[in-house]
Design a protein around this motif. Structure first.
Motif, mmCIF file in Angstrom:
data_model
loop_
_atom_site.group_PDB
_atom_site.id
_atom_site.type_symbol
_atom_site.label_atom_id
_atom_site.label_comp_id
_atom_site.label_asym_id
_atom_site.label_seq_id
_atom_site.Cartn_x
_atom_site.Cartn_y
_atom_site.Cartn_z
ATOM 1 N N PRO A 39 123.365 -1.686 27.047
ATOM 2 C CA PRO A 39 123.472 -2.632 25.926
ATOM 3 C C PRO A 39 122.675 -3.912 26.187
ATOM 4 O O PRO A 39 122.245 -4.189 27.308
ATOM 5 C CB PRO A 39 124.976 -2.921 25.877
ATOM 6 N N VAL A 40 122.498 -4.691 25.140
ATOM 7 C CA VAL A 40 121.740 -5.943 25.219
ATOM 8 C C VAL A 40 122.416 -6.914 26.190
ATOM 9 O O VAL A 40 123.607 -7.195 26.068
ATOM 10 C CB VAL A 40 121.608 -6.590 23.826
ATOM 11 N N LYS A 41 121.650 -7.392 27.169
ATOM 12 C CA LYS A 41 122.172 -8.371 28.133
ATOM 13 C C LYS A 41 121.893 -9.798 27.675
ATOM 14 O O LYS A 41 122.664 -10.712 27.944
ATOM 15 C CB LYS A 41 121.521 -8.151 29.504
ATOM 16 N N LEU A 42 120.728 -9.990 27.037
ATOM 17 C CA LEU A 42 120.348 -11.324 26.546
ATOM 18 C C LEU A 42 119.793 -11.176 25.141
ATOM 19 O O LEU A 42 118.907 -10.349 24.906
ATOM 20 C CB LEU A 42 119.326 -11.971 27.479
ATOM 21 N N ALA A 43 120.324 -11.965 24.229
ATOM 22 C CA ALA A 43 119.838 -11.976 22.844
ATOM 23 C C ALA A 43 119.309 -13.369 22.531
ATOM 24 O O ALA A 43 120.053 -14.353 22.588
ATOM 25 C CB ALA A 43 120.949 -11.601 21.886
ATOM 26 N N ALA A 44 118.027 -13.453 22.252
ATOM 27 C CA ALA A 44 117.405 -14.733 21.891
ATOM 28 C C ALA A 44 117.012 -14.684 20.429
ATOM 29 O O ALA A 44 116.423 -13.703 19.970
ATOM 30 C CB ALA A 44 116.180 -14.991 22.760
ATOM 31 N N SER A 45 117.343 -15.735 19.702
ATOM 32 C CA SER A 45 117.073 -15.769 18.265
ATOM 33 C C SER A 45 116.303 -17.030 17.888
ATOM 34 O O SER A 45 116.759 -18.144 18.133
ATOM 35 C CB SER A 45 118.395 -15.708 17.498
ATOM 36 N N LYS A 46 115.112 -16.847 17.346
ATOM 37 C CA LYS A 46 114.285 -17.914 16.773
ATOM 38 C C LYS A 46 114.119 -19.101 17.733
ATOM 39 O O LYS A 46 114.366 -20.251 17.381
ATOM 40 C CB LYS A 46 114.868 -18.374 15.436
ATOM 41 N N ILE A 47 113.661 -18.788 18.958
ATOM 42 C CA ILE A 47 113.446 -19.825 19.974
ATOM 43 C C ILE A 47 112.209 -20.647 19.626
ATOM 44 O O ILE A 47 111.142 -20.099 19.329
ATOM 45 C CB ILE A 47 113.271 -19.195 21.371
ATOM 46 N N VAL A 48 112.367 -21.968 19.684
ATOM 47 C CA VAL A 48 111.260 -22.900 19.423
ATOM 48 C C VAL A 48 111.143 -23.855 20.607
ATOM 49 O O VAL A 48 112.143 -24.415 21.069
ATOM 50 C CB VAL A 48 111.483 -23.709 18.136
ATOM 51 N N SER A 74 112.155 -14.237 18.605
ATOM 52 C CA SER A 74 113.423 -13.530 18.793
ATOM 53 C C SER A 74 113.179 -12.346 19.718
ATOM 54 O O SER A 74 112.175 -11.634 19.585
ATOM 55 C CB SER A 74 113.981 -13.040 17.458
ATOM 56 N N LEU A 75 114.095 -12.150 20.661
ATOM 57 C CA LEU A 75 113.890 -11.136 21.688
ATOM 58 C C LEU A 75 115.234 -10.628 22.186
ATOM 59 O O LEU A 75 116.134 -11.422 22.482
ATOM 60 C CB LEU A 75 113.110 -11.768 22.859
ATOM 61 N N ASP A 76 115.392 -9.311 22.268
ATOM 62 C CA ASP A 76 116.580 -8.702 22.868
ATOM 63 C C ASP A 76 116.176 -8.048 24.181
ATOM 64 O O ASP A 76 115.208 -7.272 24.228
ATOM 65 C CB ASP A 76 117.179 -7.641 21.939
ATOM 66 N N LEU A 77 116.904 -8.368 25.248
ATOM 67 C CA LEU A 77 116.641 -7.782 26.562
ATOM 68 C C LEU A 77 117.809 -6.891 26.949
ATOM 69 O O LEU A 77 118.952 -7.347 27.024
ATOM 70 C CB LEU A 77 116.459 -8.888 27.610
ATOM 71 N N ARG A 78 117.508 -5.629 27.198
ATOM 72 C CA ARG A 78 118.551 -4.662 27.518
ATOM 73 C C ARG A 78 118.652 -4.444 29.027
ATOM 74 O O ARG A 78 117.648 -4.486 29.741
ATOM 75 C CB ARG A 78 118.265 -3.321 26.830
ATOM 76 N N ALA A 122 120.568 -4.438 35.462
ATOM 77 C CA ALA A 122 119.990 -5.759 35.203
ATOM 78 C C ALA A 122 118.869 -5.658 34.170
ATOM 79 O O ALA A 122 118.187 -4.641 34.069
ATOM 80 C CB ALA A 122 119.458 -6.368 36.489
ATOM 81 N N ALA A 123 118.685 -6.732 33.409
ATOM 82 C CA ALA A 123 117.545 -6.859 32.497
ATOM 83 C C ALA A 123 116.498 -7.732 33.190
ATOM 84 O O ALA A 123 116.826 -8.801 33.696
ATOM 85 C CB ALA A 123 117.981 -7.492 31.184
ATOM 86 N N ILE A 124 115.257 -7.272 33.225
ATOM 87 C CA ILE A 124 114.212 -7.955 33.996
ATOM 88 C C ILE A 124 113.012 -8.242 33.103
ATOM 89 O O ILE A 124 112.566 -7.363 32.350
ATOM 90 C CB ILE A 124 113.776 -7.091 35.203
#
Length: 532
Positions: free
Chosen positions: A283-292, A305-309, A465-467
């Motif tokens: 599953p997704v370990k880190l969910a980033a949404s609309k980073i500026v 926006s980025l999902d790291l699994r 781990a998500a790398i």
């Protein structure tokens, strides 16, 4: 132009010399590539050319080093400033002014070059290295690759007869690296400048080199043409490894030469497909949404926006200044973030204390020495075990996997750039964070160390781990990454499986892919397994 006569160099308290009874001659107008494993003595050899070793570093030098007839034992390094230009592994450490234009002019000011000549040389160098649009930028606001080009330019303006470069393309994207190497070869061919380059990414430089100086690690230096030395050297670029596998002789040093011979090999591989590592994405370990991320009016990251699994190794690629490092710092929580959200297990790392955030998201920066503050390697490893609540010796064991044999009593500042990077990687990896962010993690690492490093990352991924690797090392990406995200001007412009993204890109394709295209072969190991 450069003459070593029975040179041996031994540092204080060392039991064996770094260089032992070295005899060699580098002719005027040669481009020499210096190669060898991390810690084999490459930086010591480069430092001896202008007398920094031993005048500045200490140690004992026996024998003589002469440059254009001038003996380094009889003259201090400052008297070689006009003759030998040196660019070290860490560009920022060598800067003495605030802006790009001032840095390019500074060396000439010290040499009393007339103002009208200085202005002309500054303009020529800005164009030569493609940094004219950066002329008024503060040096500390530049990306690592941009800083490296400015560092090279600050030396070129003095028009030295000998140019010594330590890892000059390690922080450059493939296109920028080609531009810098094209500029260097122009100096060699048109001006007769003698260039000595130490570079772990040999695939970038080998085809341009007239001579290869190979340090096997026993104190000696083997000198010859690249094809001769690489026939049996234990460090070799993928193209040479492919040539060895296919039985080509002489070994090819350029993609063009390899493609001319690759027809029979492509025929043998017809109908076969690369064996890819089997990783089950968690599953997704880190969910980033609309980073500026902004620096003044400059938007470095634009609503990404980025999902790291878990279980996935992601390579973050793009030209220098595209926003990769800014995105990593924003995800980790230590850097600026002017918009968007980051969620790691229901928590935002930016809102946590540093030691808590590190358990969630670890980050290794482009200048890893910034994270080292104790007076020995052993002390750093012991502290890492304590802070990470790991078993005694965990960090040291990780370090030995990456780069074995580092003296535990050494001060971290006395390590080579590659050894220092390996130490910081070991410290961060000991914490076993949920998400691991690595900014140019293979700078200064030889092919063997990168292989071990890739195995460590694969283990972490297997544990869930998500790398993320922000890197320009296309060969390492081909070996280690499952997914590639490409950035440009703060935006994500491509995101997909490694083979799908890099094979379609002339800039980011590894050497094996270029030779065997249009088939999606990325590494020599894939080809070897298919043929077996």
């Amino acid at each position: 132009m450069i003459e070593f006569s029975r040179v041996s160099i031994t540092y204080a308290e060392a039991t064996t010399p770094v260089l032992s009874e070295v005899d060699l001659l580098v002719e005027e107008g040669e481009l020499c590539l210096v190669a060898g494993r991390t810690g084999s003595g490459k930086s010591t050899f480069l430092g001896a050319i202008n007398g920094l070793v031993p005048h500045f570093t200490g140690g004992h030098l026996r024998g003589s080093v002469r440059v254009a007839g001038k003996d380094t034992s009889q003259h201090p390094p400052r008297e070689f400033a006009e003759l030998v230009g040196v660019v070290g592994q860490d560009p920022l450490a060598g800067f003495v002014t605030d802006t790009v234009e001032e840095e390019l002019a500074y060396g000439m000011e010290q040499l009393a070059v007339p103002p009208e000549v200085m202005r002309k040389r500054v303009e020529e160098t800005l164009d030569l290295l493609g940094v004219a649009d950066l002329r008024h930028r503060p040096l500390r606001t530049l990306s690592g690759g941009q800083q490296q080009r400015v560092a090279i330019g600050s030396v070129l303006t003095a028009h030295p007869k000998v140019l010594v470069l330590d890892e000059p393309t390690s922080a450059l994207d493939p296109t920028a690296a080609e531009e810098v190497l094209a500029a260097i070869t122009r100096l060699v061919h048109d001006l007769g400048t003698t260039v000595v380059v130490a570079e772990h990414r040999m695939e970038r430089v080998a085809q341009y080199a007239d001579r290869l100086l190979y340090l096997p690690g026993d104190g000696s230096i083997r000198s010859g043409t690249p094809a001769e030395i690489l026939a049996d050297a234990d460090v070799a670029p993928p193209l040479v490894e492919l040539g060895r596998l296919a039985g080509w002789s002489p070994l090819p040093l350029s993609v063009r030469d390899a493609r001319r011979r690759a027809g029979p090999l492509r025929d043998r591989l017809t109908g076969r497909t690369p064996v890819l590592p089997e990783r089950v994405a968690a599953p997704v370990k880190l969910a980033a949404s609309k980073i500026v991320v902004r620096y003044g009016e400059l938007v470095a990251v634009r609503e990404v926006s980025l999902d790291l699994r878990g279980g996935q190794i992601v390579a973050l690629m793009g030209r220098n200044g595209s926003g990769k490092s800014s995105l990593l710092w924003a995800l980790q929580g230590s850097g600026p973030r002017h918009g968007g959200k980051v969620d790691v297990g229901g928590q935002d790392p930016k809102s946590l204390k540093p030691h808590r955030a590190r358990k969630l998201v670890g980050l290794v920066p482009q200048t890893p020495g910034d994270l080292l503050y104790l007076d020995s390697v052993d002390a750093e490893c012991t502290q890492a075990d304590l802070e990470s609540e790991a078993g005694a010796g965990s960090c040291r064991a990780m370090l030995d996997r990456l780069t074995p044999g580092i003296d535990g009593g050494k001060h971290p500042r006395d390590l080579s750039e590659g050894q220092r990077l390996a130490l910081v990687l070991a410290i961060q990896l000991t914490a076993r964070p949920e998400v691991m962010l690595l900014d140019e993690p293979t700078r200064g690492l030889d092919y063997h160390a990168k292989r071990h490093f890739g195995a460590v990352l694969a283990e972490l991924a297997a544990e869930g781990a998500a790398i993320v690797l922000a890197t320009h090392d296309v060969e390492f990406v081909a070996t280690a990454a499952d997914r590639v995200v490409v950035m440009a001007e703060g935006d994500v412009v491509a995101d997909g499986p490694t083979a799908e993204v890099v094979v379609a890109s002339p800039a980011f394709a590894p050497q094996v892919a270029k030779v065997l295209a249009p088939a999606e072969w990325l590494t020599v190991d894939q080809v070897a397994k298919a043929l077996a």
